[in-house]
Design a protein around this motif. Structure first.
Motif, PDB file in Angstrom:
ATOM      1  N   UNK A   1       0.863  -1.189   0.000  1.00  0.00           N
ATOM      2  CA  UNK A   1       0.000   0.000   0.000  1.00  0.00           C
ATOM      3  C   UNK A   1       0.896   1.234   0.000  1.00  0.00           C
ATOM      4  N   UNK A   2       0.638   2.139  -0.922  1.00  0.00           N
ATOM      5  CA  UNK A   2       1.403   3.383  -1.003  1.00  0.00           C
ATOM      6  C   UNK A   2       0.443   4.565  -1.012  1.00  0.00           C
ATOM      7  N   UNK A   3       0.635   5.486  -0.085  1.00  0.00           N
ATOM      8  CA  UNK A   3      -0.222   6.662   0.060  1.00  0.00           C
ATOM      9  C   UNK A   3       0.656   7.911  -0.032  1.00  0.00           C
ATOM     10  N   UNK A   4       0.310   8.831  -0.959  1.00  0.00           N
ATOM     11  CA  UNK A   4       1.077  10.067  -1.085  1.00  0.00           C
ATOM     12  C   UNK A   4       0.133  11.260  -1.215  1.00  0.00           C
ATOM     13  N   UNK A   5       0.300  12.204  -0.326  1.00  0.00           N
ATOM     14  CA  UNK A   5      -0.429  13.481  -0.385  1.00  0.00           C
ATOM     15  C   UNK A   5      -1.936  13.267  -0.508  1.00  0.00           C
ATOM     16  N   UNK A   6      -2.468  12.338   0.297  1.00  0.00           N
ATOM     17  CA  UNK A   6      -3.886  11.962   0.198  1.00  0.00           C
ATOM     18  C   UNK A   6      -4.781  13.013   0.860  1.00  0.00           C
ATOM     19  N   UNK A   7      -5.823  13.419   0.135  1.00  0.00           N
ATOM     20  CA  UNK A   7      -6.760  14.428   0.627  1.00  0.00           C
ATOM     21  C   UNK A   7      -8.181  13.935   0.372  1.00  0.00           C
ATOM     22  N   UNK A   8      -9.056  14.172   1.350  1.00  0.00           N
ATOM     23  CA  UNK A   8     -10.486  13.918   1.158  1.00  0.00           C
ATOM     24  C   UNK A   8     -11.264  15.083   1.746  1.00  0.00           C
ATOM     25  N   UNK A   9     -12.061  15.705   0.904  1.00  0.00           N
ATOM     26  CA  UNK A   9     -12.895  16.828   1.327  1.00  0.00           C
ATOM     27  C   UNK A   9     -14.360  16.447   1.225  1.00  0.00           C
ATOM     28  N   UNK A  10     -15.149  16.975   2.161  1.00  0.00           N
ATOM     29  CA  UNK A  10     -16.606  16.910   2.090  1.00  0.00           C
ATOM     30  C   UNK A  10     -17.093  18.356   2.073  1.00  0.00           C
ATOM     31  N   UNK A  11     -17.360  18.871   0.876  1.00  0.00           N
ATOM     32  CA  UNK A  11     -17.695  20.289   0.761  1.00  0.00           C
ATOM     33  C   UNK A  11     -16.518  21.143   1.183  1.00  0.00           C
TER      34      UNK A  11
ATOM     35  N   UNK B   1     -11.006   4.978   2.305  1.00  0.00           N
ATOM     36  CA  UNK B   1     -10.293   5.218   1.041  1.00  0.00           C
ATOM     37  C   UNK B   1      -9.321   4.077   0.736  1.00  0.00           C
ATOM     38  N   UNK B   2      -8.617   3.580   1.761  1.00  0.00           N
ATOM     39  CA  UNK B   2      -7.692   2.466   1.563  1.00  0.00           C
ATOM     40  C   UNK B   2      -8.416   1.213   1.086  1.00  0.00           C
ATOM     41  N   UNK B   3      -9.647   1.028   1.556  1.00  0.00           N
ATOM     42  CA  UNK B   3     -10.449  -0.143   1.175  1.00  0.00           C
ATOM     43  C   UNK B   3     -11.080  -0.001  -0.205  1.00  0.00           C
ATOM     44  N   UNK B   4     -11.026   1.200  -0.780  1.00  0.00           N
ATOM     45  CA  UNK B   4     -11.692   1.425  -2.047  1.00  0.00           C
ATOM     46  C   UNK B   4     -13.169   1.697  -1.909  1.00  0.00           C
ATOM     47  N   UNK B   5     -13.625   1.987  -0.693  1.00  0.00           N
ATOM     48  CA  UNK B   5     -15.042   2.269  -0.461  1.00  0.00           C
ATOM     49  C   UNK B   5     -15.373   3.745  -0.647  1.00  0.00           C
ATOM     50  N   UNK B   6     -14.330   4.597  -0.727  1.00  0.00           N
ATOM     51  CA  UNK B   6     -14.536   6.040  -0.820  1.00  0.00           C
ATOM     52  C   UNK B   6     -13.427   6.624  -1.694  1.00  0.00           C
ATOM     53  N   UNK B   7     -13.777   7.395  -2.709  1.00  0.00           N
ATOM     54  CA  UNK B   7     -12.730   7.964  -3.567  1.00  0.00           C
ATOM     55  C   UNK B   7     -12.010   9.117  -2.879  1.00  0.00           C
TER      56      UNK B   7
ATOM     57  N   UNK C   1      -2.892   6.871  -4.413  1.00  0.00           N
ATOM     58  CA  UNK C   1      -3.204   5.747  -3.535  1.00  0.00           C
ATOM     59  C   UNK C   1      -3.133   4.463  -4.345  1.00  0.00           C
ATOM     60  N   UNK C   2      -2.140   3.642  -4.037  1.00  0.00           N
ATOM     61  CA  UNK C   2      -1.985   2.354  -4.711  1.00  0.00           C
ATOM     62  C   UNK C   2      -2.133   1.240  -3.669  1.00  0.00           C
ATOM     63  N   UNK C   3      -3.015   0.281  -3.945  1.00  0.00           N
ATOM     64  CA  UNK C   3      -3.285  -0.835  -3.042  1.00  0.00           C
ATOM     65  C   UNK C   3      -3.155  -2.132  -3.819  1.00  0.00           C
TER      66      UNK C   3
END
Length: 606
Positions: free
Chosen positions: A352-362, A396-402, A408-410
């Motif tokens: 699993x590789x995560x780089x500069x991951x962002x998630x916004x809700x509005x 997000x890691x599970x692929x349930x949320x973009x 994000x590579x899993x």
């Protein structure tokens, strides 16, 4: 109001039975219990899952009648007048009924109306409760928009909106992070000190029971011990030790060897980079010394949890020494030799590789520019306070949320473009039981196996394997919704591993479970990691971070710490720190919040 020296609650030879219609079996949920609780004290009920704690509390709250025996609460016979009891006590069940589409203030008003709290009392009562819970700034916020810890504090405030004489709390801190847990206990203690409130709490956290004046230990509906925390601890006196594993070796491997050595060891658990264990009285010292291989061993003072584990051991003394968990681990190794070799070949690969991951809700940023990587076969913990963004990261890691942005590579797949492909390589076990309760164990396995693309002989082979791994053979026809909590957890794990995923995601899988069941669970997880399965886990039990190879701590969507448990403890308290993981967690989160407050103050200066 009950006089402080009087008994607020007495039970004499209490029994409660339930008939299971499908099997015709009678369950003795509470059997032959006699006890007394003094007014103005804090008392704990502890015991394994299914010990009868919730049934006992519901009888005390007047919601359920005993089948036999006598139960008096505040001098009132429960069987004769349950309503009179309910008019004078408050009860907070595990799933407290907040109205999520109402605001904090509207929830308080509703419960004040339900309890008939006079208007003249409300403003003063509200002000006190909102100050204690630190919810005064959030009175207009919908309850459904609160974090888990804030919901629990609001639930407690609603429970206390009137002035009860007795407060019953059924595992009030399940699913709550250490910071919120500390705040909840400060509220409870303040009510005891200021209002001489009598409090009875059931809890899966034995450190919480240490706070209490008296502890009642239940097992299979029976009262097996009672006394002060010191009296319960005494059962493990002079039997507790700490051993340090070889440099660079995760403590869980030494813990596993100790747990396997049932001739000499009753319990073992990682603690502060070492392993705490309880010796079996009369064990073979030479055999134990050989097992430890000269590793430094230090005697330590017994804790309440040690006394609790000794008491449980005495209850199981007639059973085979090898626990279900150890048998399952042996079976897992026997049937997964091929996977073990495969896992060794690729150990250390980044999966699993995560780089500069962002998630916004509005306008709200739930995850703010975080980066980390996870290696194959690693146990990786995602920790943080309620509302920190860890669940969003997990999804997000599970692929349930973009993701909103970032990389994000899993399992070799870029999740921004091929989430469905990645999910085939992933197993997922949620905090809440998410299988079909009306279907039997076998029917659930067949259904989810088909959903994973398994069929025919391959499906039958995989079902047979996981049934053996998780000791489900005798439950295959049982409706899954009626299984005890431990069996539900095993079935969820079996379903999650049916398709032999490369990665297993576990979302607070031990929430609300007792120490013994947590040991069994982690024995299975250790065995899985040894055969190359990568484990990603969220948890609020900070002792469980000690099982992880590395952990990440988040708050307010930001990454605050990343490293081995020892590296995180060092970050929290310095090189010579003796902090436990809970203390380190609280220190790191508080340091992060202080930095944010200082930055915000500088930004608003003219």
């Amino acid at each position: 109001m009950t006089h402080p020296s009087a008994a607020a609650l007495t039970a004499h030879v209490l029994h409660k039975r339930f008939l299971i219609k499908e099997s015709g079996q009678t369950i003795h949920a509470v059997a032959d219990i006699t006890l007394a609780i003094q007014a103005g004290t804090l008392t704990a009920l502890v015991g394994p899952d299914g010990a009868g704690k919730t049934t006992l509390l519901r009888m005390m709250a007047g919601l359920m009648k005993p089948d036999e025996g006598q139960l008096h609460v505040l001098g009132i016979d429960v069987a004769a007048n349950p309503q009179a009891i309910q008019d004078r006590i408050s009860y907070m069940p595990q799933r407290f009924g907040l109205y999520e589409d109402l605001s904090v203030q509207e929830n308080l008003d509703l419960y004040a109306d339900l309890h008939g709290v006079p208007q003249a009392m409300r403003l003063k009562r509200y002000a006190r409760l909102l100050e204690m819970t630190n919810l005064a700034r959030f009175t207009a916020r919908l309850a459904g928009q609160l974090s888990g810890g804030m919901k629990q504090k609001l639930g407690l405030a609603c429970t206390l909106v009137r002035l009860p004489e007795l407060l019953l709390l059924d595992e009030p801190t399940v699913g709550v992070d250490p910071l919120s847990r500390r705040e909840l206990w400060e509220i409870v203690q303040q009510m005891i000190d200021d209002e001489q409130l009598t409090v009875l709490v059931s809890t899966a956290y034995l450190d919480e029971a240490e706070r209490c004046a008296r502890v009642f230990v239940l097992h299979e509906g029976k009262l097996v011990a009672q006394g002060s925390p010191a009296e319960i601890r005494h059962h493990a006196r002079s039997l507790c030790f700490i051993v340090t594993p070889p440099q660079g070796q995760p403590p869980r491997f030494l813990q596993t060897r100790l747990l396997d050595n049932t001739e000499n060891i009753i319990d073992a658990v990682p603690q502060g980079g070492a392993v705490r264990f309880i010796r079996r009285p009369g064990g073979d010292q030479r055999h134990l010394d050989a097992l430890l291989g000269g590793a430094p061993v230090t005697a330590v003072e017994e804790r309440l949890e040690d006394g609790f584990m000794m008491l449980l051991h005495k209850q199981y003394v007639a059973e085979p020494r090898e626990t279900i968990a150890l048998k399952a681990a042996v079976r897992l190794k026997a049937v997964e030799v091929e996977s073990l070799d495969k896992g060794k070949d690729h150990a250390g690969d980044v999966i699993i590789e995560v780089r500069d991951l962002v998630r916004r809700f509005g306008d709200f940023t739930a995850v703010d520019n975080i980066s980390f990587s996870i290696r194959r076969g690693e146990i990786f913990g995602v920790l943080g306070p309620n509302g920190a963004g860890k669940t969003t990261t997990f999804r997000m890691l599970c692929g349930l949320l973009p993701a909103s942005s970032g990389f994000l590579r899993v399992a070799g797949v870029d999740l921004r473009h091929a989430r469905a492909i990645a999910r085939r390589k992933i197993g997922y076990v949620s905090q809440k039981f998410a299988l079909y309760g009306d279907l039997s164990v076998m029917e659930n396995l067949e259904f989810f196996g088909s959903a994973y693309g398994l069929s025919g002989e391959r499906l039958r082979e995989r079902i047979a394997v996981v049934m053996r791994q998780f000791d489900l053979q005798d439950k295959e026809k049982s409706p899954s919704g009626q299984l005890p909590g431990g069996y539900k957890q095993r079935l969820a794990m079996a379903v999650g591993l049916l398709h032999e995923p490369d990665i297993l995601f576990l979302d607070e899988p031990t929430s609300g479970t007792d120490p013994q069941r947590r040991r069994e669970f982690w024995r299975r997880i250790t065995a899985l990691s040894e055969v190359g399965t990568t484990i990603i886990i969220t948890t609020h039990f900070m002792e469980e971070a000690e099982y992880c190879d590395r952990i990440v701590i988040q708050d307010a969507g930001k990454l605050l710490a990343l490293g081995t448990p020892q590296e995180v403890r060092t970050q929290a308290g310095g090189k010579d720190s003796r902090l436990n993981m809970e203390e380190a967690f609280i220190s790191i989160v508080e340091q992060g919040r202080q930095r944010d407050n200082e930055t915000a103050a500088m930004e608003i200066r003219p």
